[in-house]
Scaffold this motif. Sequence first.
Motif, PDB file in Angstrom:
ATOM      1  N   LEU A 273       0.852  -1.255   0.130  1.00  0.00           N
ATOM      2  CA  LEU A 273       0.175  -0.054   0.125  1.00  0.00           C
ATOM      3  C   LEU A 273       1.199   1.319   0.044  1.00  0.00           C
ATOM      4  O   LEU A 273       0.613   2.158  -0.840  1.00  0.00           O
ATOM      5  CB  LEU A 273      -0.975   0.054   1.262  1.00  0.00           C
ATOM      6  CG  LEU A 273      -1.892   1.337   1.366  1.00  0.00           C
ATOM      7  CD1 LEU A 273      -2.932   1.213   0.156  1.00  0.00           C
ATOM      8  CD2 LEU A 273      -2.521   1.180   2.865  1.00  0.00           C
ATOM      9  N   ALA A 274       1.972   1.276   1.117  1.00  0.00           N
ATOM     10  CA  ALA A 274       2.853   2.346   0.854  1.00  0.00           C
ATOM     11  C   ALA A 274       3.617   2.600  -0.492  1.00  0.00           C
ATOM     12  O   ALA A 274       3.598   3.896  -1.086  1.00  0.00           O
ATOM     13  CB  ALA A 274       3.705   2.244   1.936  1.00  0.00           C
ATOM     14  N   ASP A 275       3.908   1.567  -1.020  1.00  0.00           N
ATOM     15  CA  ASP A 275       4.677   1.674  -2.483  1.00  0.00           C
ATOM     16  C   ASP A 275       3.604   2.183  -3.349  1.00  0.00           C
ATOM     17  O   ASP A 275       3.886   3.126  -4.189  1.00  0.00           O
ATOM     18  CB  ASP A 275       5.078   0.352  -2.976  1.00  0.00           C
ATOM     19  CG  ASP A 275       6.504  -0.077  -2.326  1.00  0.00           C
ATOM     20  OD1 ASP A 275       7.181   0.679  -1.731  1.00  0.00           O
ATOM     21  OD2 ASP A 275       6.670  -1.614  -1.989  1.00  0.00           O
ATOM     22  N   SER A 276       2.412   1.828  -3.275  1.00  0.00           N
ATOM     23  CA  SER A 276       1.428   2.479  -4.374  1.00  0.00           C
ATOM     24  C   SER A 276       1.190   3.937  -4.269  1.00  0.00           C
ATOM     25  O   SER A 276       0.772   4.743  -5.275  1.00  0.00           O
ATOM     26  CB  SER A 276       0.129   1.745  -4.182  1.00  0.00           C
ATOM     27  OG  SER A 276      -0.572   2.048  -3.119  1.00  0.00           O
ATOM     28  N   HIS A 277       1.414   4.594  -2.972  1.00  0.00           N
ATOM     29  CA  HIS A 277       1.187   5.997  -2.785  1.00  0.00           C
ATOM     30  C   HIS A 277       2.679   6.661  -2.633  1.00  0.00           C
ATOM     31  O   HIS A 277       2.845   7.752  -2.548  1.00  0.00           O
ATOM     32  CB  HIS A 277       0.623   5.971  -1.604  1.00  0.00           C
ATOM     33  CG  HIS A 277      -0.907   5.830  -1.535  1.00  0.00           C
ATOM     34  ND1 HIS A 277      -1.703   6.441  -2.125  1.00  0.00           N
ATOM     35  CD2 HIS A 277      -1.586   4.624  -0.949  1.00  0.00           C
ATOM     36  CE1 HIS A 277      -2.955   5.777  -2.052  1.00  0.00           C
ATOM     37  NE2 HIS A 277      -2.900   4.738  -1.259  1.00  0.00           N
ATOM     38  N   ASN A 278       3.736   5.986  -3.055  1.00  0.00           N
ATOM     39  CA  ASN A 278       4.845   6.615  -3.202  1.00  0.00           C
ATOM     40  C   ASN A 278       5.496   7.256  -1.777  1.00  0.00           C
ATOM     41  O   ASN A 278       5.999   8.058  -1.538  1.00  0.00           O
ATOM     42  CB  ASN A 278       5.183   7.847  -4.131  1.00  0.00           C
ATOM     43  CG  ASN A 278       6.542   7.961  -4.406  1.00  0.00           C
ATOM     44  OD1 ASN A 278       7.480   7.196  -4.263  1.00  0.00           O
ATOM     45  ND2 ASN A 278       6.704   9.174  -4.664  1.00  0.00           N
ATOM     46  N   VAL A 279       5.216   6.036  -0.580  1.00  0.00           N
ATOM     47  CA  VAL A 279       5.192   6.548   0.811  1.00  0.00           C
ATOM     48  C   VAL A 279       6.409   5.575   1.377  1.00  0.00           C
ATOM     49  O   VAL A 279       6.143   4.255   0.850  1.00  0.00           O
ATOM     50  CB  VAL A 279       4.307   6.530   1.487  1.00  0.00           C
ATOM     51  CG1 VAL A 279       4.203   6.850   2.925  1.00  0.00           C
ATOM     52  CG2 VAL A 279       3.345   7.663   0.884  1.00  0.00           C
ATOM     53  N   LYS A 280       7.212   5.943   2.112  1.00  0.00           N
ATOM     54  CA  LYS A 280       8.006   4.901   2.945  1.00  0.00           C
ATOM     55  C   LYS A 280       7.377   5.004   4.422  1.00  0.00           C
ATOM     56  O   LYS A 280       7.018   5.892   5.002  1.00  0.00           O
ATOM     57  CB  LYS A 280       9.315   5.183   3.088  1.00  0.00           C
ATOM     58  CG  LYS A 280       9.982   5.197   1.487  1.00  0.00           C
ATOM     59  CD  LYS A 280      11.621   5.273   1.557  1.00  0.00           C
ATOM     60  CE  LYS A 280      12.130   5.093   0.237  1.00  0.00           C
ATOM     61  NZ  LYS A 280      11.936   3.543  -0.364  1.00  0.00           N
ATOM     62  N   ILE A 281       7.617   3.751   5.275  1.00  0.00           N
ATOM     63  CA  ILE A 281       7.177   3.396   6.647  1.00  0.00           C
ATOM     64  C   ILE A 281       8.417   3.533   7.352  1.00  0.00           C
ATOM     65  O   ILE A 281       9.500   2.967   7.474  1.00  0.00           O
ATOM     66  CB  ILE A 281       6.222   2.039   6.774  1.00  0.00           C
ATOM     67  CG1 ILE A 281       5.313   2.076   5.792  1.00  0.00           C
ATOM     68  CG2 ILE A 281       5.917   2.148   8.010  1.00  0.00           C
ATOM     69  CD1 ILE A 281       4.362   2.994   6.068  1.00  0.00           C
ATOM     70  N   GLY A 282       8.193   4.619   8.460  1.00  0.00           N
ATOM     71  CA  GLY A 282       9.238   4.597   9.469  1.00  0.00           C
ATOM     72  C   GLY A 282       8.671   4.096  10.704  1.00  0.00           C
ATOM     73  O   GLY A 282       7.931   4.601  11.411  1.00  0.00           O
TER      74      GLY A 282
END
Length: 322
Positions: free
Chosen positions: A157-166
Amino acid sequence: MKLGVFAVLFAQKTLDEALDYIKAQGLDAVEVGTGGYPGDSHCKPDELLADESKLAAFKQAFESRGLIISALSCHGNPLHPQKAISSEHDAALRKTIELAGKLGVPIVNTFSGCPGDHEDAKYPNWPVVAWPNDYQEVLDWQWTNKIIPYWKEIAKLADSHNVKIGLELHGGFSVHTPATLLRLREAAGDAIGANLDPSHLWWQGIDPVQAIRILGRENAIHHFHAKDTTIDPVNVNYHGVTDMQSYTQMLDRAWQFRSVGFGHDLKTWADIISALRLVGYDYVVSIEHEDGLMSVEEGFTKAVENLKQVLIREPLGEMWWV
Protein backbone atom coordinates in the motif's frame (compact mmCIF):
# COMPACT_ATOMS: atom_id res chain seq x y z
CA MET A 1 20.04 18.16 7.48
CA LYS A 2 16.95 19.98 8.67
CA LEU A 3 15.75 20.54 12.23
CA GLY A 4 12.13 19.74 12.99
CA VAL A 5 9.71 18.84 15.75
CA PHE A 6 6.96 16.32 16.36
CA ALA A 7 4.17 18.86 16.75
CA VAL A 8 1.89 16.74 18.96
CA LEU A 9 3.56 18.39 21.96
CA PHE A 10 1.72 21.57 20.91
CA ALA A 11 -1.69 19.88 20.78
CA GLN A 12 -3.17 22.65 22.93
CA LYS A 13 -2.39 25.19 20.17
CA THR A 14 -4.23 25.56 16.88
CA LEU A 15 -2.31 24.51 13.78
CA ASP A 16 -1.56 28.12 12.86
CA GLU A 17 -0.42 28.95 16.39
CA ALA A 18 1.80 25.87 16.51
CA LEU A 19 3.38 26.59 13.14
CA ASP A 20 4.04 30.23 14.00
CA TYR A 21 5.72 29.15 17.25
CA ILE A 22 7.79 26.47 15.50
CA LYS A 23 8.89 28.87 12.78
CA ALA A 24 9.86 31.49 15.38
CA GLN A 25 12.27 28.94 16.91
CA GLY A 26 14.11 28.72 13.60
CA LEU A 27 13.01 25.21 12.63
CA ASP A 28 12.64 23.87 9.11
CA ALA A 29 10.26 20.91 9.42
CA VAL A 30 7.20 19.62 11.22
CA GLU A 31 6.11 16.06 11.93
CA VAL A 32 2.33 15.91 12.20
CA GLY A 33 0.22 13.49 14.22
CA THR A 34 -2.68 11.92 12.34
CA GLY A 35 -4.10 9.46 14.86
CA GLY A 36 -3.24 6.53 17.08
CA TYR A 37 -1.64 7.22 20.45
CA PRO A 38 -0.37 10.77 19.57
CA GLY A 39 -3.82 11.92 18.42
CA ASP A 40 -4.81 14.09 15.47
CA SER A 41 -5.27 17.56 16.95
CA HIS A 42 -3.60 19.30 14.00
CA CYS A 43 -4.62 16.99 11.17
CA LYS A 44 -7.92 15.20 10.51
CA PRO A 45 -7.26 12.71 7.68
CA ASP A 46 -10.95 12.06 7.00
CA GLU A 47 -11.64 15.77 6.48
CA LEU A 48 -8.61 16.38 4.29
CA LEU A 49 -9.17 13.31 2.14
CA ALA A 50 -12.79 14.31 1.56
CA ASP A 51 -12.22 17.97 0.67
CA GLU A 52 -9.58 19.14 -1.82
CA SER A 53 -9.89 22.75 -0.68
CA LYS A 54 -9.14 21.80 2.93
CA LEU A 55 -6.24 19.67 1.72
CA ALA A 56 -4.80 22.60 -0.22
CA ALA A 57 -5.24 24.97 2.73
CA PHE A 58 -3.51 22.52 5.05
CA LYS A 59 -0.55 22.22 2.71
CA GLN A 60 -0.39 25.99 2.26
CA ALA A 61 -0.22 26.55 6.02
CA PHE A 62 3.23 24.94 6.00
CA GLU A 63 4.49 26.23 2.65
CA SER A 64 3.58 29.85 3.46
CA ARG A 65 5.89 29.68 6.46
CA GLY A 66 8.74 27.99 4.61
CA LEU A 67 8.22 24.74 6.53
CA ILE A 68 8.10 21.20 5.21
CA ILE A 69 6.12 18.28 6.59
CA SER A 70 8.79 15.70 7.37
CA ALA A 71 6.35 12.89 8.18
CA LEU A 72 2.80 12.06 9.10
CA SER A 73 2.69 9.98 12.26
CA CYS A 74 0.01 7.64 13.59
CA HIS A 75 1.83 5.55 16.18
CA GLY A 76 -0.47 2.73 17.20
CA ASN A 77 -0.82 -1.04 17.47
CA PRO A 78 -2.50 -2.31 14.29
CA LEU A 79 -1.74 -5.86 15.44
CA HIS A 80 -3.48 -5.55 18.80
CA PRO A 81 -5.46 -8.75 19.52
CA GLN A 82 -8.54 -6.74 20.47
CA LYS A 83 -10.18 -5.98 17.13
CA ALA A 84 -11.70 -2.70 18.29
CA ILE A 85 -8.18 -1.36 18.91
CA SER A 86 -6.37 -2.93 15.96
CA SER A 87 -9.10 -1.91 13.50
CA GLU A 88 -8.96 1.71 14.63
CA HIS A 89 -5.17 1.87 14.41
CA ASP A 90 -5.08 0.01 11.09
CA ALA A 91 -7.63 2.40 9.59
CA ALA A 92 -5.64 5.41 10.83
CA LEU A 93 -2.49 4.01 9.24
CA ARG A 94 -4.10 3.33 5.88
CA LYS A 95 -5.71 6.79 5.75
CA THR A 96 -2.43 8.38 6.78
CA ILE A 97 -0.58 6.61 3.96
CA GLU A 98 -3.19 7.83 1.47
CA LEU A 99 -3.01 11.36 2.86
CA ALA A 100 0.80 11.38 2.75
CA GLY A 101 0.66 10.42 -0.90
CA LYS A 102 -1.71 13.28 -1.70
CA LEU A 103 0.39 15.80 0.24
CA GLY A 104 3.69 14.58 -1.19
CA VAL A 105 4.95 13.69 2.30
CA PRO A 106 7.51 10.88 1.89
CA ILE A 107 7.30 9.20 5.30
CA VAL A 108 4.61 7.77 7.55
CA ASN A 109 5.81 6.98 11.08
CA THR A 110 4.23 4.39 13.32
CA PHE A 111 4.93 1.36 15.53
CA SER A 112 5.18 -2.19 14.25
CA GLY A 113 2.50 -3.27 16.71
CA CYS A 114 2.55 -6.34 18.89
CA PRO A 115 0.05 -9.21 18.61
CA GLY A 116 -1.17 -11.57 21.26
CA ASP A 117 0.04 -15.16 21.63
CA HIS A 118 -2.93 -16.89 19.95
CA GLU A 119 -6.04 -16.03 17.93
CA ASP A 120 -8.27 -15.54 20.98
CA ALA A 121 -5.82 -13.44 23.00
CA LYS A 122 -7.00 -10.18 24.56
CA TYR A 123 -3.68 -8.47 25.20
CA PRO A 124 -0.34 -8.10 23.37
CA ASN A 125 2.45 -10.49 24.32
CA TRP A 126 6.00 -9.15 23.99
CA PRO A 127 8.48 -12.06 24.29
CA VAL A 128 11.91 -10.85 25.41
CA VAL A 129 13.67 -14.02 26.61
CA ALA A 130 14.59 -17.18 24.70
CA TRP A 131 13.78 -19.69 27.44
CA PRO A 132 11.53 -21.33 28.53
CA ASN A 133 10.91 -22.37 24.95
CA ASP A 134 7.26 -21.27 25.14
CA TYR A 135 8.44 -17.75 24.36
CA GLN A 136 10.21 -18.90 21.21
CA GLU A 137 6.99 -20.60 20.10
CA VAL A 138 5.00 -17.43 20.76
CA LEU A 139 7.51 -15.34 18.83
CA ASP A 140 7.50 -17.70 15.83
CA TRP A 141 3.69 -17.73 15.78
CA GLN A 142 3.53 -13.93 15.90
CA TRP A 143 5.97 -13.36 13.06
CA THR A 144 4.60 -16.09 10.82
CA ASN A 145 0.91 -15.46 11.29
CA LYS A 146 0.60 -11.78 12.14
CA ILE A 147 3.62 -9.52 11.75
CA ILE A 148 4.99 -10.47 8.33
CA PRO A 149 1.63 -10.91 6.56
CA TYR A 150 0.31 -7.58 7.84
CA TRP A 151 3.38 -5.54 6.98
CA LYS A 152 3.73 -7.12 3.55
CA GLU A 153 0.28 -5.77 2.77
CA ILE A 154 1.00 -2.34 4.27
CA ALA A 155 4.32 -2.09 2.41
CA LYS A 156 2.53 -2.69 -0.90
CA LEU A 157 0.00 0.00 0.00
CA ALA A 158 2.80 2.41 0.88
CA ASP A 159 4.60 1.69 -2.39
CA SER A 160 1.43 2.42 -4.33
CA HIS A 161 1.30 5.90 -2.76
CA ASN A 162 5.07 6.52 -3.09
CA VAL A 163 5.42 6.54 0.70
CA LYS A 164 7.89 4.86 3.05
CA ILE A 165 7.09 3.55 6.53
CA GLY A 166 9.25 4.61 9.48
CA LEU A 167 8.88 2.15 12.35
CA GLU A 168 9.97 3.44 15.73
CA LEU A 169 12.13 0.87 17.54
CA HIS A 170 10.13 1.02 20.74
CA GLY A 171 9.98 -1.48 23.59
CA GLY A 172 6.71 -3.35 23.86
CA PHE A 173 6.41 -3.72 20.08
CA SER A 174 7.61 -6.52 17.83
CA VAL A 175 10.12 -4.34 15.98
CA HIS A 176 12.30 -2.76 18.66
CA THR A 177 15.92 -3.38 17.61
CA PRO A 178 17.96 -3.07 14.41
CA ALA A 179 17.77 -6.86 14.01
CA THR A 180 13.98 -7.02 14.21
CA LEU A 181 13.65 -4.05 11.86
CA LEU A 182 15.90 -5.69 9.27
CA ARG A 183 14.07 -8.99 9.67
CA LEU A 184 10.78 -7.31 8.78
CA ARG A 185 12.35 -5.24 6.00
CA GLU A 186 13.75 -8.38 4.40
CA ALA A 187 10.31 -10.01 4.49
CA ALA A 188 8.16 -7.01 3.53
CA GLY A 189 10.39 -4.87 1.33
CA ASP A 190 12.30 -1.60 1.27
CA ALA A 191 9.25 0.52 2.05
CA ILE A 192 9.85 -0.59 5.63
CA GLY A 193 12.56 1.28 7.50
CA ALA A 194 13.27 2.93 10.83
CA ASN A 195 12.09 6.10 12.45
CA LEU A 196 15.23 5.92 14.57
CA ASP A 197 14.89 7.27 18.10
CA PRO A 198 18.03 6.92 20.26
CA SER A 199 16.04 7.20 23.49
CA HIS A 200 14.57 3.72 23.03
CA LEU A 201 17.93 2.22 22.15
CA TRP A 202 19.90 3.49 25.14
CA TRP A 203 17.75 1.75 27.76
CA GLN A 204 17.97 -1.50 25.80
CA GLY A 205 21.77 -1.31 25.92
CA ILE A 206 22.10 -0.47 22.21
CA ASP A 207 24.61 2.17 21.10
CA PRO A 208 22.69 4.53 18.75
CA VAL A 209 25.82 5.26 16.70
CA GLN A 210 26.30 1.57 15.98
CA ALA A 211 22.57 1.16 15.27
CA ILE A 212 22.82 4.00 12.75
CA ARG A 213 25.77 2.30 11.06
CA ILE A 214 23.96 -1.07 10.96
CA LEU A 215 20.74 0.33 9.53
CA GLY A 216 22.40 2.97 7.40
CA ARG A 217 24.38 0.37 5.44
CA GLU A 218 20.99 -1.06 4.40
CA ASN A 219 19.51 2.38 3.59
CA ALA A 220 16.96 1.53 6.26
CA ILE A 221 16.73 4.86 8.14
CA HIS A 222 13.70 6.77 6.86
CA HIS A 223 13.29 9.34 9.65
CA PHE A 224 14.96 10.36 12.91
CA HIS A 225 13.61 11.37 16.33
CA ALA A 226 15.74 13.44 18.71
CA LYS A 227 15.03 12.42 22.29
CA ASP A 228 17.36 11.56 25.14
CA THR A 229 17.39 9.00 27.96
CA THR A 230 19.09 8.92 31.33
CA ILE A 231 19.73 5.68 33.23
CA ASP A 232 19.81 5.91 37.01
CA PRO A 233 22.90 3.96 38.19
CA VAL A 234 21.26 2.97 41.48
CA ASN A 235 17.69 2.26 40.43
CA VAL A 236 18.69 0.21 37.41
CA ASN A 237 20.37 -2.29 39.73
CA TYR A 238 17.12 -2.62 41.65
CA HIS A 239 14.54 -2.67 38.86
CA GLY A 240 16.55 -3.61 35.78
CA VAL A 241 16.04 -2.04 32.37
CA THR A 242 12.58 -3.61 32.02
CA ASP A 243 11.34 -1.40 34.85
CA MET A 244 7.53 -1.55 34.91
CA GLN A 245 6.99 1.47 37.16
CA SER A 246 4.98 4.35 35.78
CA TYR A 247 6.95 7.06 34.00
CA THR A 248 5.62 9.42 36.68
CA GLN A 249 7.74 7.64 39.32
CA MET A 250 10.83 9.53 38.20
CA LEU A 251 12.72 9.41 41.49
CA ASP A 252 12.54 5.61 41.60
CA ARG A 253 12.63 4.54 37.96
CA ALA A 254 15.66 2.82 36.41
CA TRP A 255 15.56 5.09 33.38
CA GLN A 256 13.57 7.98 32.02
CA PHE A 257 13.25 10.08 28.89
CA ARG A 258 14.95 13.47 28.82
CA SER A 259 15.28 16.41 26.50
CA VAL A 260 18.28 16.35 24.16
CA GLY A 261 21.47 17.02 26.10
CA PHE A 262 20.07 16.10 29.50
CA GLY A 263 20.76 12.39 29.25
CA HIS A 264 23.91 12.42 27.12
CA ASP A 265 26.36 15.22 26.41
CA LEU A 266 26.62 17.12 23.14
CA LYS A 267 29.70 15.15 22.07
CA THR A 268 27.51 12.04 22.09
CA TRP A 269 24.86 13.86 20.07
CA ALA A 270 27.53 15.17 17.69
CA ASP A 271 28.64 11.58 17.17
CA ILE A 272 25.05 10.59 16.39
CA ILE A 273 24.61 13.40 13.88
CA SER A 274 27.96 12.57 12.29
CA ALA A 275 27.00 8.90 12.03
CA LEU A 276 23.78 9.90 10.25
CA ARG A 277 25.80 11.96 7.76
CA LEU A 278 28.29 9.11 7.38
CA VAL A 279 25.60 6.66 6.23
CA GLY A 280 23.98 9.20 3.91
CA TYR A 281 21.02 10.34 6.00
CA ASP A 282 20.48 14.00 5.16
CA TYR A 283 16.84 14.48 6.06
CA VAL A 284 15.11 15.74 9.21
CA VAL A 285 16.10 15.50 12.85
CA SER A 286 12.71 15.74 14.55
CA ILE A 287 12.57 16.74 18.22
CA GLU A 288 10.25 14.73 20.43
CA HIS A 289 9.60 16.01 23.95
CA GLU A 290 8.77 13.53 26.73
CA ASP A 291 10.80 14.98 29.59
CA GLY A 292 8.95 14.79 32.91
CA LEU A 293 11.24 17.35 34.53
CA MET A 294 10.59 20.16 32.06
CA SER A 295 7.62 22.00 30.65
CA VAL A 296 6.91 21.52 26.97
CA GLU A 297 8.26 24.96 26.10
CA GLU A 298 11.46 24.65 28.14
CA GLY A 299 12.22 21.09 27.06
CA PHE A 300 11.59 21.96 23.43
CA THR A 301 13.63 25.17 23.40
CA LYS A 302 16.57 23.55 25.20
CA ALA A 303 16.54 20.70 22.67
CA VAL A 304 16.54 23.26 19.86
CA GLU A 305 19.47 25.15 21.41
CA ASN A 306 21.50 21.98 21.90
CA LEU A 307 20.81 20.48 18.49
CA LYS A 308 21.62 23.71 16.67
CA GLN A 309 25.17 23.36 18.01
CA VAL A 310 25.73 19.92 16.51
CA LEU A 311 23.42 19.69 13.48
CA ILE A 312 25.23 19.46 10.14
CA ARG A 313 23.15 21.61 7.83
CA GLU A 314 25.20 22.31 4.73
CA PRO A 315 25.54 19.81 1.87
CA LEU A 316 28.73 17.81 1.89
CA GLY A 317 31.27 19.51 -0.36
CA GLU A 318 34.28 18.18 -2.18
CA MET A 319 37.20 17.07 -0.01
CA TRP A 320 39.54 19.81 -1.24
CA TRP A 321 42.38 18.49 0.91
CA VAL A 322 42.43 15.02 -0.68
